[in-house]
Design a protein around this motif. Structure first.
Motif, PDB file in Angstrom:
ATOM      1  N   ASN A   1     -74.739  50.720 -23.467  1.00 41.36           N
ATOM      2  CA  ASN A   1     -74.584  50.503 -24.671  1.00 41.36           C
ATOM      3  C   ASN A   1     -73.451  49.903 -25.008  1.00 41.36           C
ATOM      4  N   ALA A   2     -72.235  50.018 -24.026  1.00 41.39           N
ATOM      5  CA  ALA A   2     -71.210  48.707 -23.497  1.00 41.39           C
ATOM      6  C   ALA A   2     -71.282  47.989 -23.555  1.00 41.39           C
ATOM      7  N   ILE A   3     -72.296  47.219 -22.613  1.00 45.55           N
ATOM      8  CA  ILE A   3     -72.765  45.815 -22.199  1.00 45.55           C
ATOM      9  C   ILE A   3     -73.360  45.178 -23.615  1.00 45.55           C
ATOM     10  N   ASP A   4     -74.154  46.103 -24.551  1.00 47.01           N
ATOM     11  CA  ASP A   4     -74.322  45.555 -25.898  1.00 47.01           C
ATOM     12  C   ASP A   4     -73.231  45.252 -26.773  1.00 47.01           C
ATOM     13  N   ALA A   5     -71.844  46.110 -26.528  1.00 51.05           N
ATOM     14  CA  ALA A   5     -71.139  45.828 -27.418  1.00 51.05           C
ATOM     15  C   ALA A   5     -69.937  44.704 -26.832  1.00 51.05           C
ATOM     16  N   LYS A   6     -70.348  44.148 -25.647  1.00 49.18           N
ATOM     17  CA  LYS A   6     -69.457  43.053 -25.198  1.00 49.18           C
ATOM     18  C   LYS A   6     -68.535  42.335 -26.069  1.00 49.18           C
ATOM     19  N   ASN A   7     -67.819  42.212 -26.767  1.00 46.49           N
ATOM     20  CA  ASN A   7     -66.703  41.182 -26.698  1.00 46.49           C
ATOM     21  C   ASN A   7     -66.857  39.518 -25.839  1.00 46.49           C
ATOM     22  N   LYS A   8     -68.304  39.186 -27.043  1.00 43.14           N
ATOM     23  CA  LYS A   8     -68.572  37.570 -26.290  1.00 43.14           C
ATOM     24  C   LYS A   8     -67.548  36.859 -26.387  1.00 43.14           C
TER      25      LYS A   8
ATOM     26  N   PRO B   1     -65.414  40.848 -17.600  1.00 41.39           N
ATOM     27  CA  PRO B   1     -66.350  41.791 -17.494  1.00 41.39           C
ATOM     28  C   PRO B   1     -65.977  43.323 -18.205  1.00 41.39           C
ATOM     29  N   VAL B   2     -67.337  44.446 -19.047  1.00 42.39           N
ATOM     30  CA  VAL B   2     -67.108  44.769 -19.507  1.00 42.39           C
ATOM     31  C   VAL B   2     -66.683  46.108 -18.698  1.00 42.39           C
ATOM     32  N   ILE B   3     -65.910  46.849 -19.238  1.00 46.76           N
ATOM     33  CA  ILE B   3     -65.077  48.183 -18.108  1.00 46.76           C
ATOM     34  C   ILE B   3     -65.782  49.467 -18.801  1.00 46.76           C
ATOM     35  N   VAL B   4     -66.409  50.927 -17.799  1.00 39.98           N
ATOM     36  CA  VAL B   4     -66.137  51.608 -19.081  1.00 39.98           C
ATOM     37  C   VAL B   4     -65.361  52.754 -17.678  1.00 39.98           C
ATOM     38  N   GLU B   5     -64.831  53.318 -18.357  1.00 38.17           N
ATOM     39  CA  GLU B   5     -63.847  54.498 -17.813  1.00 38.17           C
ATOM     40  C   GLU B   5     -64.021  55.774 -17.933  1.00 38.17           C
ATOM     41  N   PHE B   6     -64.367  56.905 -17.126  1.00 40.29           N
ATOM     42  CA  PHE B   6     -65.170  57.898 -17.241  1.00 40.29           C
ATOM     43  C   PHE B   6     -63.687  59.025 -16.869  1.00 40.29           C
ATOM     44  N   ASN B   7     -63.392  59.976 -17.811  1.00 40.40           N
ATOM     45  CA  ASN B   7     -62.321  60.829 -17.512  1.00 40.40           C
ATOM     46  C   ASN B   7     -62.701  62.388 -17.756  1.00 40.40           C
ATOM     47  N   ASP B   8     -62.507  63.103 -17.268  1.00 44.40           N
ATOM     48  CA  ASP B   8     -62.381  64.690 -17.637  1.00 44.40           C
ATOM     49  C   ASP B   8     -61.130  65.570 -17.413  1.00 44.40           C
ATOM     50  N   PHE B   9     -60.983  66.602 -17.987  1.00 49.37           N
ATOM     51  CA  PHE B   9     -59.931  67.128 -18.584  1.00 49.37           C
ATOM     52  C   PHE B   9     -60.452  68.369 -19.154  1.00 49.37           C
ATOM     53  N   TYR B  10     -59.486  69.207 -19.208  1.00 49.16           N
ATOM     54  CA  TYR B  10     -59.863  70.089 -20.476  1.00 49.16           C
ATOM     55  C   TYR B  10     -58.185  70.658 -21.249  1.00 49.16           C
ATOM     56  N   ILE B  11     -59.054  70.977 -22.840  1.00 49.43           N
ATOM     57  CA  ILE B  11     -58.313  71.391 -23.692  1.00 49.43           C
ATOM     58  C   ILE B  11     -57.670  72.794 -24.087  1.00 49.43           C
ATOM     59  N   LYS B  12     -57.069  73.098 -24.703  1.00 49.53           N
ATOM     60  CA  LYS B  12     -56.770  74.436 -25.343  1.00 49.53           C
ATOM     61  C   LYS B  12     -57.912  74.829 -25.883  1.00 49.53           C
TER      62      LYS B  12
ATOM     63  N   THR C   1     -64.922  45.076 -25.437  1.00 50.38           N
ATOM     64  CA  THR C   1     -66.105  45.240 -26.095  1.00 50.38           C
ATOM     65  C   THR C   1     -65.535  44.173 -27.480  1.00 50.38           C
ATOM     66  N   CYS C   2     -66.260  45.250 -28.370  1.00 53.92           N
ATOM     67  CA  CYS C   2     -66.140  45.265 -29.864  1.00 53.92           C
ATOM     68  C   CYS C   2     -65.836  46.292 -30.692  1.00 53.92           C
ATOM     69  N   GLY C   3     -65.563  47.893 -29.945  1.00 53.51           N
ATOM     70  CA  GLY C   3     -65.267  48.392 -30.771  1.00 53.51           C
ATOM     71  C   GLY C   3     -65.996  48.611 -31.879  1.00 53.51           C
ATOM     72  N   LEU C   4     -66.042  49.968 -32.665  1.00 52.78           N
ATOM     73  CA  LEU C   4     -67.013  50.568 -33.532  1.00 52.78           C
ATOM     74  C   LEU C   4     -66.809  50.040 -35.103  1.00 52.78           C
TER      75      LEU C   4
END
Length: 267
Positions: A42-49, A54-65, A117-120
């Motif tokens: 989906n990120a590749i499809d939303a690339k800002n032409k 290149p499109v970069i996708v970041e994955f970050n896990d964490f905890y919230i209260k 990417t272009c955002g929503l």
């Protein structure tokens, strides 16, 4: 301005929405693998032409209260209504008993952020046909170009399959610099105090039209300074071997795109 809260509208005595959502169930066999594949596509499809990087996708896990979950007490009450309204379904009862228990401790979250990417685009209007509407509200349709690699809108269900709360928060800065966010929860139909039953899909919003909140948003202190989208998978259920699964899915599905410098991922 209206108050921000979780909104589930009446089903007008039409059909009920159950827990076995076909779109979500499609990805339950290999959840993290599917999540990575679908979100990167989906990120590749939303690339800002206009951006040659290149499109970069970041994955970050964490905890919230539990108190950091938007309107947590209201949401727990909704989970309780879903449970009470579906006592005859053992699978549904088990799901919502577990969902309520998620709030008894720190809640795991996975943030998936894309760049270049272009955002929503379209969040300020919420109009049908915009990128925002297609991701947040549309079912069984897609505004992707014919040569894009994604499926017809079903891929967005992969994030919900990895959530013990069936809930995702979407935040974005579009190419015009407009910030927005909204929560989407895909639960089940439940009975309200009024006796009316709801649809299964609800939104965290300040608008009865279920439009985006036009503000920036973060759960982990992250600040977005460029166009792109951030998805927060709340109650993320696949923490075991997360890094390995992300790497495996990225390489198996996007080795050609990485080689051609069309995309990259960060963990």
């Amino acid at each position: 301005m209206n108050e921000m809260h979780w909104r589930f509208v009446s089903n007008l005595n039409a059909g009920d929405d159950g827990l076995n959502d076909a779109g979500i169930e499609t990805f339950t066999a290999n959840m993290t693998y599917s999540l990575v594949r679908e979100t990167i596509q989906n990120a590749i499809d939303a690339k800002n032409k206009e951006n040659q990087n290149p499109v970069i996708v970041e994955f970050n896990d964490f905890y919230i209260k539990p108190t950091e979950f938007p309107n947590n007490q209201e949401f727990i009450e909704i989970l309780g209504k879903c449970l009470a309204s579906n006592k005859g379904d053992a699978t549904t009862v088990e799901f919502f008993e577990h969902a309520i228990s998620v709030f008894s401790q720190s809640i795991p979250v996975l943030r998936i952020s894309d760049y270049n990417t272009c955002g929503l685009e379209g969040a300020e209007s919420g109009l049908k046909g915009t990128k925002w509407h297609s991701l947040i509200k549309s079912s069984g349709s897609s505004n992707k170009e014919l040569n894009s690699g994604g499926s017809f809108g079903i891929g967005k269900s992969a994030t919900f399959s990895c959530s013990d709360l069936r809930t995702v928060l979407y935040a974005s800065k579009d190419s015009s610099g407009i910030d927005s966010y909204i929560g989407v929860s895909r639960l089940v139909s439940h009975e309200e105090e009024s006796g009316k039953w709801t649809v299964g899909k609800g939104y965290f919003t300040e608008s009865d039209k279920m439009n985006a909140i036009l503000e920036s948003f973060s759960l982990d202190g992250y600040i977005r300074n460029e166009p792109g989208t951030d998805m927060y998978v709340l109650g993320f259920s696949e923490l075991d071997n997360l890094k390995y699964n992300i790497i495996e899915s990225t390489i198996k599905n996007f080795i050609v795109s990485i080689w051609k410098e069309k995309t990259d991922s960060e963990i």
